[in-house]
Design an enzyme around this catalytic site. Structure first.
Site, short mmCIF file in Angstrom:
data_model
loop_
_atom_site.label_atom_id
_atom_site.label_comp_id
_atom_site.label_asym_id
_atom_site.label_seq_id
_atom_site.Cartn_x
_atom_site.Cartn_y
_atom_site.Cartn_z
N ARG A 90 0.81 -1.32 0.04
CA ARG A 90 -0.17 0.01 0.18
C ARG A 90 0.91 1.35 -0.19
O ARG A 90 0.35 2.26 0.09
CB ARG A 90 -0.92 0.12 1.24
CG ARG A 90 -2.30 -0.50 1.13
CD ARG A 90 -2.91 -0.41 2.42
NE ARG A 90 -4.24 -0.19 2.35
CZ ARG A 90 -5.29 -1.17 2.52
NH1 ARG A 90 -4.77 -2.61 2.71
NH2 ARG A 90 -6.41 -0.91 2.57
N ARG A 163 -10.05 6.78 4.79
CA ARG A 163 -9.35 5.73 3.93
C ARG A 163 -9.18 6.11 2.45
O ARG A 163 -8.18 5.82 1.94
CB ARG A 163 -10.15 4.33 4.20
CG ARG A 163 -10.07 3.85 5.47
CD ARG A 163 -11.01 2.90 5.95
NE ARG A 163 -11.21 1.61 5.00
CZ ARG A 163 -12.09 0.76 4.98
NH1 ARG A 163 -13.20 1.18 5.51
NH2 ARG A 163 -11.98 -0.25 4.35
P1 AMP Z 1 -8.45 -3.61 4.28
O1 AMP Z 1 -9.08 -4.88 4.97
O2 AMP Z 1 -7.24 -3.91 3.19
O3 AMP Z 1 -9.09 -2.52 3.99
O4 AMP Z 1 -7.41 -2.98 5.54
C1 AMP Z 1 -8.00 -2.52 6.60
C2 AMP Z 1 -6.71 -1.66 7.24
O5 AMP Z 1 -5.82 -2.28 7.66
C3 AMP Z 1 -6.49 -0.44 6.51
O6 AMP Z 1 -7.32 0.46 6.60
C4 AMP Z 1 -5.20 -0.06 7.25
O7 AMP Z 1 -5.46 0.50 8.44
C5 AMP Z 1 -4.50 -1.45 7.41
N1 AMP Z 1 -3.82 -2.06 6.55
C6 AMP Z 1 -4.21 -3.24 5.78
N2 AMP Z 1 -3.06 -3.51 5.10
C7 AMP Z 1 -2.33 -2.49 5.09
C8 AMP Z 1 -1.07 -2.38 4.51
N3 AMP Z 1 -0.62 -3.07 3.29
N4 AMP Z 1 -0.49 -1.22 4.88
C9 AMP Z 1 -0.68 -0.69 5.88
N5 AMP Z 1 -1.85 -0.61 6.56
C10 AMP Z 1 -2.63 -1.46 5.77
#
Ligand code: AMP
Length: 207
Positions: A90, A163
């Site tokens: 990310r 986000r």
């Molecule tokens: P997601 O389910 O992929 O939308 O991830 C939920 C949350 O987890 C995100 O809003 C971030 O706070 C954190 N997160 C997930 N993957 C990453 C990543 N590769 N780098 C940093 N934060 C992450």
């Protein structure tokens, strides 16, 4: 070195849903940093306690924590096992680190405009027993499961907007980064789920 495919796109683009389907047809194992972090939070681990505040605020968890998590998981997998990354990398530093850990075969970018994202995410619900994702309007759950549906704690409108800006500032630059490496293949994520899946399969199998 593991061969890997990356699913890139804004929150709510359908990466998780499409990852499940692509994993079924390709035999690749899914590595979702969001799912791993949510499990760490649920188990109240040291990582979970460090990550929770960032996640609830809609901000990114620091790169060093994410790279530690990814490194630990890759070490448990057979090196011949193909991987499908969902929600990772990310940031540019995460992407650069990944190039030293895996052979990146391609990056599948699911494009969805911001206005559609908010509506999608705020109506998103999950069945905790099966992991199936529903939407209050677009994909209602069967009556037998509606009582047990849960909403992700970061799926509120305010957090979604944070986000999305986090995505534009820190993750969207990966589109150019992977494009310059010749790895990027984009599909229109605004279509129905089956069509997005079909387009992803075409993108994956194109030479
Ligand atoms: P997601 O389910 O992929 O939308 O991830 C939920 C949350 O987890 C995100 O809003 C971030 O706070 C954190 N997160 C997930 N993957 C990453 C990543 N590769 N780098 C940093 N934060 C992450």
């Amino acid at each position: 070195m593991h061969g890997s495919v990356i699913l890139l796109g804004p929150p709510g683009a359908g990466k998780g849903t499409q990852a499940t389907r692509l994993s079924e047809v390709s035999g690749r194992v899914i590595l979702s940093t969001g799912d791993l972090l949510r499990a760490a939070v649920a188990n109240d681990t040291e990582l979970g306690r460090a990550a929770k505040g960032f996640m609830d605020a809609g901000e990114l968890v620091p790169d060093n924590l994410i790279l530690g998590l990814i490194g630990a998981h890759l070490a448990t997998l057979d090196p011949n096992q193909g991987i499908l990354f969902d929600g990772f990398p990310r940031t540019i530093p995460q992407a650069e680190a990944l190039t030293t850990l895996c052979q990146i075969e391609m990056v599948l970018c699911i494009e969805v405009i911001d206005d559609a994202i908010v509506e999608r995410i705020v109506g998103r619900r999950m069945d905790p027993q099966t992991g199936e994702i529903y939407h209050l309007v677009h994909k209602p759950a069967p009556p037998s499961v509606t009582d047990r549906l849960i909403q992700r704690r970061d799926d509120t409108e305010e957090t979604v907007r944070t986000r999305l800006s986090t995505y534009h500032e820190q993750t969207a630059p990966l589109v150019d980064y992977f494009s310059s490496l010749g790895l990027l293949r984009c599909v229109d994520g605004g279509q129905d789920i089956d069509q997005v899946h079909a387009d992803l399969i075409t993108a994956m199998t194109d030479e």
